[in-house]
Design a protein around this motif. Sequence first.
Motif, PDB file in Angstrom:
ATOM      1  N   UNK A  46       0.860  -1.184   0.000  1.00 44.91           N
ATOM      2  CA  UNK A  46       0.000   0.000   0.000  1.00 44.91           C
ATOM      3  C   UNK A  46       0.894   1.230   0.000  1.00 44.91           C
ATOM      4  N   UNK A  47       0.637   2.152  -0.914  1.00 43.34           N
ATOM      5  CA  UNK A  47       1.281   3.470  -0.912  1.00 43.34           C
ATOM      6  C   UNK A  47       0.192   4.452  -0.525  1.00 43.34           C
ATOM      7  N   UNK A  48       0.388   5.157   0.588  1.00 48.88           N
ATOM      8  CA  UNK A  48      -0.688   5.891   1.219  1.00 48.88           C
ATOM      9  C   UNK A  48      -0.254   7.306   1.560  1.00 48.88           C
TER      10      UNK A  48
ATOM     11  N   UNK B 126      -3.326   2.804  10.332  1.00 59.22           N
ATOM     12  CA  UNK B 126      -3.574   2.109  11.593  1.00 59.22           C
ATOM     13  C   UNK B 126      -4.711   1.099  11.444  1.00 59.22           C
ATOM     14  N   UNK B 127      -5.768   1.491  10.750  1.00 61.07           N
ATOM     15  CA  UNK B 127      -6.882   0.569  10.554  1.00 61.07           C
ATOM     16  C   UNK B 127      -6.471  -0.619   9.682  1.00 61.07           C
ATOM     17  N   UNK B 128      -5.632  -0.365   8.695  1.00 59.95           N
ATOM     18  CA  UNK B 128      -5.134  -1.464   7.861  1.00 59.95           C
ATOM     19  C   UNK B 128      -4.309  -2.434   8.699  1.00 59.95           C
ATOM     20  N   UNK B 129      -3.424  -1.885   9.533  1.00 57.49           N
ATOM     21  CA  UNK B 129      -2.585  -2.741  10.379  1.00 57.49           C
ATOM     22  C   UNK B 129      -3.414  -3.468  11.428  1.00 57.49           C
ATOM     23  N   UNK B 130      -4.481  -2.848  11.897  1.00 53.61           N
ATOM     24  CA  UNK B 130      -5.370  -3.521  12.838  1.00 53.61           C
ATOM     25  C   UNK B 130      -6.068  -4.695  12.150  1.00 53.61           C
ATOM     26  N   UNK B 131      -6.400  -4.502  10.884  1.00 50.60           N
ATOM     27  CA  UNK B 131      -7.064  -5.548  10.105  1.00 50.60           C
ATOM     28  C   UNK B 131      -6.123  -6.700   9.747  1.00 50.60           C
ATOM     29  N   UNK B 132      -4.888  -6.333   9.406  1.00 50.51           N
ATOM     30  CA  UNK B 132      -3.918  -7.355   8.973  1.00 50.51           C
ATOM     31  C   UNK B 132      -2.530  -6.917   9.429  1.00 50.51           C
ATOM     32  N   UNK B 133      -1.973  -7.645  10.365  1.00 53.12           N
ATOM     33  CA  UNK B 133      -0.696  -7.270  10.969  1.00 53.12           C
ATOM     34  C   UNK B 133       0.469  -7.275   9.979  1.00 53.12           C
TER      35      UNK B 133
ATOM     36  N   UNK C   3       0.487  -6.020   7.006  1.00 54.33           N
ATOM     37  CA  UNK C   3       0.296  -4.986   5.982  1.00 54.33           C
ATOM     38  C   UNK C   3       1.620  -4.271   5.716  1.00 54.33           C
ATOM     39  N   UNK C   4       1.999  -4.222   4.461  1.00 54.21           N
ATOM     40  CA  UNK C   4       3.232  -3.552   4.028  1.00 54.21           C
ATOM     41  C   UNK C   4       2.819  -2.180   3.492  1.00 54.21           C
ATOM     42  N   UNK C   5       3.031  -1.140   4.320  1.00 50.06           N
ATOM     43  CA  UNK C   5       2.533   0.196   4.016  1.00 50.06           C
ATOM     44  C   UNK C   5       3.698   1.164   3.855  1.00 50.06           C
ATOM     45  N   UNK C   6       3.629   1.970   2.789  1.00 45.39           N
ATOM     46  CA  UNK C   6       4.579   3.049   2.547  1.00 45.39           C
ATOM     47  C   UNK C   6       3.789   4.346   2.602  1.00 45.39           C
ATOM     48  N   UNK C   7       4.179   5.254   3.481  1.00 47.83           N
ATOM     49  CA  UNK C   7       3.529   6.558   3.539  1.00 47.83           C
ATOM     50  C   UNK C   7       4.210   7.497   2.560  1.00 47.83           C
ATOM     51  N   UNK C   8       3.416   8.342   1.919  1.00 49.47           N
ATOM     52  CA  UNK C   8       3.963   9.357   1.013  1.00 49.47           C
ATOM     53  C   UNK C   8       3.498  10.722   1.495  1.00 49.47           C
ATOM     54  N   UNK C   9       4.409  11.687   1.435  1.00 50.36           N
ATOM     55  CA  UNK C   9       4.123  12.990   2.011  1.00 50.36           C
ATOM     56  C   UNK C   9       4.893  14.093   1.300  1.00 50.36           C
TER      57      UNK C   9
END
Length: 184
Positions: free
Chosen positions: A60-62, A76-83, A85-91
Amino acid sequence: MTRVTDVEDEDAPLVLVVDNNAMVLHRLHQLFTQRGYRVLECEDGDKAVDLFVSEEPELVLLSLDIPTLDGHVAALEMRESRNDARIVLISSRGRMELAGDAAFSAGAVSVLQKPVTATSVDEAWGDIMGDIPEAPGVADLDQLYPDIDEKDTGEEISAADMLDGLPLPPPCLLYTSPSPRDLS
């Protein structure tokens, strides 16, 4: 808007790209298509969480700045749903410190600065595909962002119901100074 690329290989990994800027979506779509990913695009946080749960993307690119749920809460909700979860934040550059804090809280694998380039993805690829850190913010999610829908019984929730249980402001904030007419 949600769009999935036309893919020939249905076994290719899926990436969910979440941003409300069409240029960012287009650029990330190109970058990850070139890496052999199927790309699912979304423009808001609430829909992104729903897509994450239903489509189970590998990555996920978020963006932090998205409507309905900000990127931190969505992560946080994604990680709560599935531990796993491979998430990259973009800012944006101006919010990189905040993005770093949000990444730590949500257990994101990396933070990329906008505009995201092929070089920046290449440089971060080891982190992106590396170990998934713990997400300490998930434990506080319900306390930080209580779900007011829990009180919903099918009826409209009043402002009083939303405030029920919250402490009253200190008395000094309730005091109003007398007007000049009251002093005479």
